[in-house]
Design a protein around this motif. Sequence first.
Motif, PDB file in Angstrom:
ATOM      1  N   LEU A   1       0.823  -1.204   0.000  1.00  0.00           N
ATOM      2  CA  LEU A   1       0.000   0.000   0.000  1.00  0.00           C
ATOM      3  C   LEU A   1       0.859   1.257   0.000  1.00  0.00           C
ATOM      4  O   LEU A   1       1.830   1.361   0.748  1.00  0.00           O
ATOM      5  N   ASP A   2       0.472   2.204  -0.821  1.00  0.00           N
ATOM      6  CA  ASP A   2       1.076   3.531  -0.797  1.00  0.00           C
ATOM      7  C   ASP A   2       0.323   4.429   0.175  1.00  0.00           C
ATOM      8  O   ASP A   2       0.895   5.340   0.767  1.00  0.00           O
ATOM      9  N   ILE A   3      -0.997   4.184   0.318  1.00  0.00           N
ATOM     10  CA  ILE A   3      -1.846   4.914   1.260  1.00  0.00           C
ATOM     11  C   ILE A   3      -2.538   3.864   2.129  1.00  0.00           C
ATOM     12  O   ILE A   3      -3.274   3.025   1.618  1.00  0.00           O
ATOM     13  N   VAL A   4      -2.308   3.913   3.444  1.00  0.00           N
ATOM     14  CA  VAL A   4      -2.807   2.842   4.308  1.00  0.00           C
ATOM     15  C   VAL A   4      -4.187   3.124   4.878  1.00  0.00           C
ATOM     16  O   VAL A   4      -4.871   2.197   5.323  1.00  0.00           O
ATOM     17  N   ASP A   5      -4.626   4.378   4.881  1.00  0.00           N
ATOM     18  CA  ASP A   5      -5.933   4.733   5.421  1.00  0.00           C
ATOM     19  C   ASP A   5      -6.973   4.677   4.309  1.00  0.00           C
ATOM     20  O   ASP A   5      -6.805   5.300   3.256  1.00  0.00           O
ATOM     21  N   ILE A   6      -8.056   3.940   4.533  1.00  0.00           N
ATOM     22  CA  ILE A   6      -9.043   3.738   3.472  1.00  0.00           C
ATOM     23  C   ILE A   6      -9.696   5.039   3.037  1.00  0.00           C
ATOM     24  O   ILE A   6      -9.934   5.267   1.847  1.00  0.00           O
TER      25      ILE A   6
END
Length: 542
Positions: free
Chosen positions: A345-350
């Motif tokens: 993941l590059d962005i971990v927050d959905i």
Amino acid sequence: MPLEGPARIVQTLTARGFNADREAVTLLAAQPDPAAALEQVLEDVPDETLVISAESVRQIVETTDTQTGDSTSLTATDDRVNQSDRKPRSARTQDSSNPVSDDRESHDPSISTPDVDRTGTDDRDHGADEPAGFERSGDVDERDVRIRGDMTGESTGTGAYRDFVSIFRDRLDRLQSKLSGRVNHRPASSIEGMPGGSDVAMIGLVNDVRSTASGHWLVELEDTTGTFPFLVMKDREYVDLVDELLRDEVIAMEGTLADDSGIAFVDSMYFPDVPRTREASTADRHVEAALISDVHVGSEEFMADAWNRFADWLHGEDAQHVEYLCIAGDMVEGVGVYPNQDEELDIVDIYEQYEAFNEFLKRVPGDLDIVMIPGNHDAVRLAEPQPGFDEHLRSIMSAHDPQIVSNPSTVELEGVSILMYHGVSLDEVIAELPAEKASYDEPHKAMYQLLKKRHVAPQFGGHTRLAPEERDYLVIDDVPDIFHTGHVHKLGFGKYHDVLAINSGCWQSQTDFQKSVNIDPDAGYAPIVDLQTLDVTVQKFS
């Protein structure tokens, strides 16, 4: 700044970092001097504003009119504002293309590579540098978007036993009606009482398929009265159809009862299928739709550069007839979808993933009509049918005011019906059927099987999670003109009984997980369908 109608208004707003309600754009376009009105709104709107509403436009422009003595009315006279199932925006002129040969099979139509800058990440203000006077072709009054089969907010399933009974009864009733004209069928309980040697026919759910010691096939059908076995002899010409059967699909069988009436020898087999005499509907003008899926923003392998080139192309004259954008699920990469996904993941927050997706969505022209459905990576329930996103996620994905509907849904664009389904069941079809009938290399052939069965996910209890409802929303009641799926990250298209089937690839390069399961994605492609001819051209941006 020259301002030619709603298109330029939307493009200017997008370039300045704003979204706007459709009515707000209509009100601005109706002003005697739209350019001046727009500049006044941009000057006076609060800095924290993300979406410019019609009420904000009224307040700002009416205040300006009062100060200058201008009594211009701001009452919208365009009746399109209040039409709930139409979203007309703007249009263009001219036609241009730049076909380039490609090393992959194009299935007859050409795969084109747009003449755009391919170097690095482009951080320009997309939408701010179109040619002066550039507009989309056609008349905006002809824009017409209608949605059918959206079950968002209609879910009634509780998981109780009666829900499972209800969904299968509904499936059988609706698909039986498509088969009853072909066979003189009887219920299972009636067949059991008929004398040996009688000709019989039955319509039912496939309850079981198994081979015998002699190499024949035993197919057990079930209806509301019971079950009955049909024997398909290995030397009959239609025995290869047994390979196409999935449990829980609805079929019809004709045959002759054995002497003891305990089994029937099959003479013919029928699927609900698409009528061969069917003719597709087409638009009355030259207008095109871009069909894409599986964007996967938030993944380390999301192809931002390819997406930006796609957005640039949509702003150019080569895409002047593209007025619709249909996205068939997986806007974001999601969280916890497969083992060790967090490592990719590059962005971990959905929620940050959806915010990033919205920023990329802003890069496409604001004068497109956009329709989106969720997929298995999205933050909705996994069980199909999947309702459209909740209000919070809708508020995040607000760029260009997309229509967000359930998976599956049918969107009708100027009379052309497009069945949009994300496509999770394609994995099951490909796993269960012989390679020549369904494979990842030719995903459209697996889609042919779903059209033949008139159901987007017939097998219950397999890998595809299905939710029991009072109504089976996955039945293909009305044959679409176009069947659009994604999910498998492979590009493929073709026609089945005059239905155009398209699997649109993805915008994510190969992940480590995909390598582990031998998936080589077709990434950075955008199939473009001419709704007047149903011809397909694939644009390549990777």
